[in-house]
Design a protein around this motif. Structure first.
Motif, PDB file in Angstrom:
ATOM      1  N   CYS A  95       0.761  -1.391   0.062  1.00 12.07           N
ATOM      2  CA  CYS A  95       0.089   0.202   0.181  1.00 12.07           C
ATOM      3  C   CYS A  95       0.939   1.253  -0.096  1.00 12.07           C
ATOM      4  CB  CYS A  95      -0.967   0.050   1.194  1.00 12.07           C
ATOM      5  SG  CYS A  95      -2.247  -1.283   1.027  1.00 12.07           S
ATOM      6  N   SER A  96       2.029   1.236   0.614  1.00 12.61           N
ATOM      7  CA  SER A  96       2.714   2.504   0.670  1.00 12.61           C
ATOM      8  C   SER A  96       3.430   2.675  -0.496  1.00 12.61           C
ATOM      9  CB  SER A  96       3.671   2.424   1.886  1.00 12.61           C
ATOM     10  OG  SER A  96       4.530   1.183   1.888  1.00 12.61           O
ATOM     11  N   GLY A 120       0.617   3.987  -2.826  1.00 13.95           N
ATOM     12  CA  GLY A 120       0.268   5.340  -2.637  1.00 13.95           C
ATOM     13  C   GLY A 120       1.518   6.120  -3.522  1.00 13.95           C
ATOM     14  N   TRP A 130      -7.993 -19.723  12.143  1.00 17.60           N
ATOM     15  CA  TRP A 130      -9.101 -20.489  12.271  1.00 17.60           C
ATOM     16  C   TRP A 130      -8.804 -21.872  13.046  1.00 17.60           C
ATOM     17  CZ3 TRP A 130     -14.221 -19.031  11.043  1.00 17.60           C
ATOM     18  CH2 TRP A 130     -15.031 -20.072  10.923  1.00 17.60           C
ATOM     19  N   ALA A 147      -3.733   9.924  -2.198  1.00 16.96           N
ATOM     20  CA  ALA A 147      -3.563   9.077  -1.015  1.00 16.96           C
ATOM     21  C   ALA A 147      -4.436   9.836   0.015  1.00 16.96           C
ATOM     22  CB  ALA A 147      -2.142   9.015  -0.674  1.00 16.96           C
ATOM     23  N   TRP A 149     -13.415  -6.929   8.970  1.00 17.62           N
ATOM     24  CA  TRP A 149     -12.164  -7.026   8.235  1.00 17.62           C
ATOM     25  C   TRP A 149     -12.166  -6.455   6.984  1.00 17.62           C
ATOM     26  CZ3 TRP A 149      -7.829  -9.495   9.599  1.00 17.62           C
ATOM     27  CH2 TRP A 149      -8.021 -10.230  10.997  1.00 17.62           C
ATOM     28  N   THR A 205      -9.039  -3.889   6.782  1.00 15.16           N
ATOM     29  CA  THR A 205      -8.085  -3.865   5.728  1.00 15.16           C
ATOM     30  C   THR A 205      -8.051  -2.524   4.872  1.00 15.16           C
ATOM     31  OG1 THR A 205      -8.233  -6.002   5.474  1.00 15.16           O
ATOM     32  CG2 THR A 205      -7.522  -5.073   3.706  1.00 15.16           C
ATOM     33  N   LEU A 222      -5.860   0.343   7.078  1.00 14.09           N
ATOM     34  CA  LEU A 222      -4.483  -0.079   6.953  1.00 14.09           C
ATOM     35  C   LEU A 222      -4.035   0.322   5.551  1.00 14.09           C
ATOM     36  CD1 LEU A 222      -2.100  -1.193   8.426  1.00 14.09           C
ATOM     37  CD2 LEU A 222      -2.423  -3.354   7.437  1.00 14.09           C
ATOM     38  N   ALA A 223      -4.753   0.140   4.613  1.00 21.23           N
ATOM     39  CA  ALA A 223      -4.323   0.250   3.360  1.00 21.23           C
ATOM     40  C   ALA A 223      -4.184   2.005   3.175  1.00 21.23           C
ATOM     41  CB  ALA A 223      -5.290  -0.074   2.349  1.00 21.23           C
ATOM     42  N   CYS A 225      -1.459   3.288   5.272  1.00 21.05           N
ATOM     43  CA  CYS A 225      -0.020   3.064   4.595  1.00 21.05           C
ATOM     44  C   CYS A 225       0.330   3.862   3.542  1.00 21.05           C
ATOM     45  CB  CYS A 225       0.060   1.361   4.437  1.00 21.05           C
ATOM     46  SG  CYS A 225       0.242   0.685   6.016  1.00 21.05           S
ATOM     47  N   SER A 226      -1.045   4.051   2.430  1.00 26.42           N
ATOM     48  CA  SER A 226      -0.700   4.753   1.228  1.00 26.42           C
ATOM     49  C   SER A 226      -0.134   6.044   1.705  1.00 26.42           C
ATOM     50  CB  SER A 226      -1.676   4.520   0.424  1.00 26.42           C
ATOM     51  OG  SER A 226      -3.067   4.790   1.031  1.00 26.42           O
ATOM     52  N   TRP A 276      -6.854   1.893  13.045  1.00 26.70           N
ATOM     53  CA  TRP A 276      -6.498   0.440  12.541  1.00 26.70           C
ATOM     54  C   TRP A 276      -6.094  -0.478  13.453  1.00 26.70           C
ATOM     55  CZ3 TRP A 276      -1.822  -2.003  12.895  1.00 26.70           C
ATOM     56  CH2 TRP A 276      -1.814  -3.210  12.288  1.00 26.70           C
ATOM     57  N   LEU A 309     -10.289  -9.486  15.357  1.00 30.37           N
ATOM     58  CA  LEU A 309      -9.531 -10.421  16.048  1.00 30.37           C
ATOM     59  C   LEU A 309     -10.626 -11.158  17.052  1.00 30.37           C
ATOM     60  CD1 LEU A 309      -5.822  -9.725  16.331  1.00 30.37           C
ATOM     61  CD2 LEU A 309      -6.705 -11.302  14.631  1.00 30.37           C
ATOM     62  N   PHE A 336     -13.652 -12.608  15.012  1.00 31.34           N
ATOM     63  CA  PHE A 336     -13.365 -13.813  14.209  1.00 31.34           C
ATOM     64  C   PHE A 336     -12.979 -15.011  15.355  1.00 31.34           C
ATOM     65  CE2 PHE A 336     -10.129 -16.439  11.784  1.00 31.34           C
ATOM     66  CZ  PHE A 336     -11.161 -16.561  10.705  1.00 31.34           C
ATOM     67  N   TRP A 337     -12.536 -14.696  16.191  1.00 34.80           N
ATOM     68  CA  TRP A 337     -12.167 -15.665  17.194  1.00 34.80           C
ATOM     69  C   TRP A 337     -13.708 -16.333  17.767  1.00 34.80           C
ATOM     70  CZ3 TRP A 337      -7.481 -17.762  18.855  1.00 34.80           C
ATOM     71  CH2 TRP A 337      -7.356 -18.568  19.951  1.00 34.80           C
ATOM     72  N   LEU A 362     -16.397 -16.167  16.115  1.00 35.00           N
ATOM     73  CA  LEU A 362     -16.920 -16.970  15.157  1.00 35.00           C
ATOM     74  C   LEU A 362     -16.168 -18.532  15.124  1.00 35.00           C
ATOM     75  CD1 LEU A 362     -19.030 -16.929  12.810  1.00 35.00           C
ATOM     76  CD2 LEU A 362     -17.013 -16.224  11.180  1.00 35.00           C
ATOM     77  N   ALA A 363     -14.980 -18.632  15.145  1.00 33.65           N
ATOM     78  CA  ALA A 363     -14.320 -19.628  14.845  1.00 33.65           C
ATOM     79  C   ALA A 363     -14.652 -20.896  16.171  1.00 33.65           C
ATOM     80  CB  ALA A 363     -12.991 -19.442  14.880  1.00 33.65           C
ATOM     81  N   SER A 364     -14.958 -20.006  17.273  1.00 26.59           N
ATOM     82  CA  SER A 364     -15.127 -21.046  18.652  1.00 26.59           C
ATOM     83  C   SER A 364     -16.668 -21.361  18.640  1.00 26.59           C
ATOM     84  CB  SER A 364     -14.402 -20.346  19.770  1.00 26.59           C
ATOM     85  OG  SER A 364     -15.242 -18.961  20.101  1.00 26.59           O
TER      86      SER A 364
END
Lengths: 154, 154
Positions: free
Chosen positions: A99-100, A103, A149, B42, B88, B92, B95-96, B99-100, B137, B145, B148-149, B151-153
């Motif tokens: 991504c950086s 950018g 998972w 950006a 998620w 994402t 973060l994208a 970072c950009s 972020w 996390l 997701f944890w 859901l997985a459990s």
């Protein structure tokens, strides 16, 4: 622990790791063969991050191949925890690097029009390297989800 | 399904969502109040991504508050799957975006030295906005996390 597609010690897992190595290696190869990449911190960081990804994925690919050869089960909580941490760290670093760099290339292509005004500036090659980095991130994120998972379903 | 710290319908979950809203909102506020941000793709993308984050986190904060008020359990597999996908995707994208924008500001500060050679270029304000985006972020990745944890459990 269930055996999921792409989990450690399976053929699909080995294929994912090999793909990660191949795409990360190609991304590095295209970037280092492009003139002037070292003038930009983001592109140097992309090489460092993809280098770490190659090392991690190559190590896990060897482990998968060894486990398949001796028919050893790698679905052990301690090992899976290690895979989860490594996968998440490398996946986050790969996405950050891709991504950086994206950018910076978007700035060159759309904002300051370097790609059209400076003919010897290899925008196309930088873009190819970044696309390969994004594909690497997609593959490592699949591995990360599978290992997380697996760990959560203990 | 176990009740984890930061899971939907708990006080810690509500606190996490409020934090995400606050930091994403501050990131947008600092960015839009900086002169010249709209010249860079950006930075515009950072605003769009943080805007989406505010909407998502505000919606979930309201849901958490409502669930706490009427003492309703939100740990239902269908609802948790929806939270996982939303968390998620927004994590994402955040973060994208961070970072950009960071890639561009590092280019300005270290590679082309805009921050020292052009006095009216507000590098500091851009950096503050990006730092807030990274904090957002971090908070949304914690929520991701946890969901997701959960859901997985199942």
């Amino acid at each position: 622990m269930k055996v999921a597609v792409g989990s450690p010690g399976t053929w699909s897992g080995l294929l994912l790791r090999t793909g990660q190595c191949a795409f990360a290696g190609t991304s590095i190869g295209v970037m280092v063969s492009t003139l002037g990449f070292s003038n930009y911190t983001a592109f140097c960081y992309l090489i460092a991050s993809m280098g770490l990804q190659v090392l991690w994925s190559f190590g896990l690919a060897c482990l998968d191949a060894y486990a398949l050869k001796i028919k050893r089960d790698l679905h052990n909580p301690v090992l899976v925890s290690l895979f989860v941490v490594g996968d998440w760290v490398t996946a986050t670093l790969s996405l950050a690097a891709a991504c950086s760099s994206a950018g910076v290339i978007v700035l060159f292509a759309r904002d300051v029009h370097f790609c059209t005004t400076i003919p010897h500036f290899s925008c196309g090659r930088f873009e190819i390297s970044i696309v390969f980095a994004f594909v690497t991130w997609l593959l490592i994120s699949m591995s990360s989800l599978v290992t997380f998972w697996l760990l959560a379903s203990i």
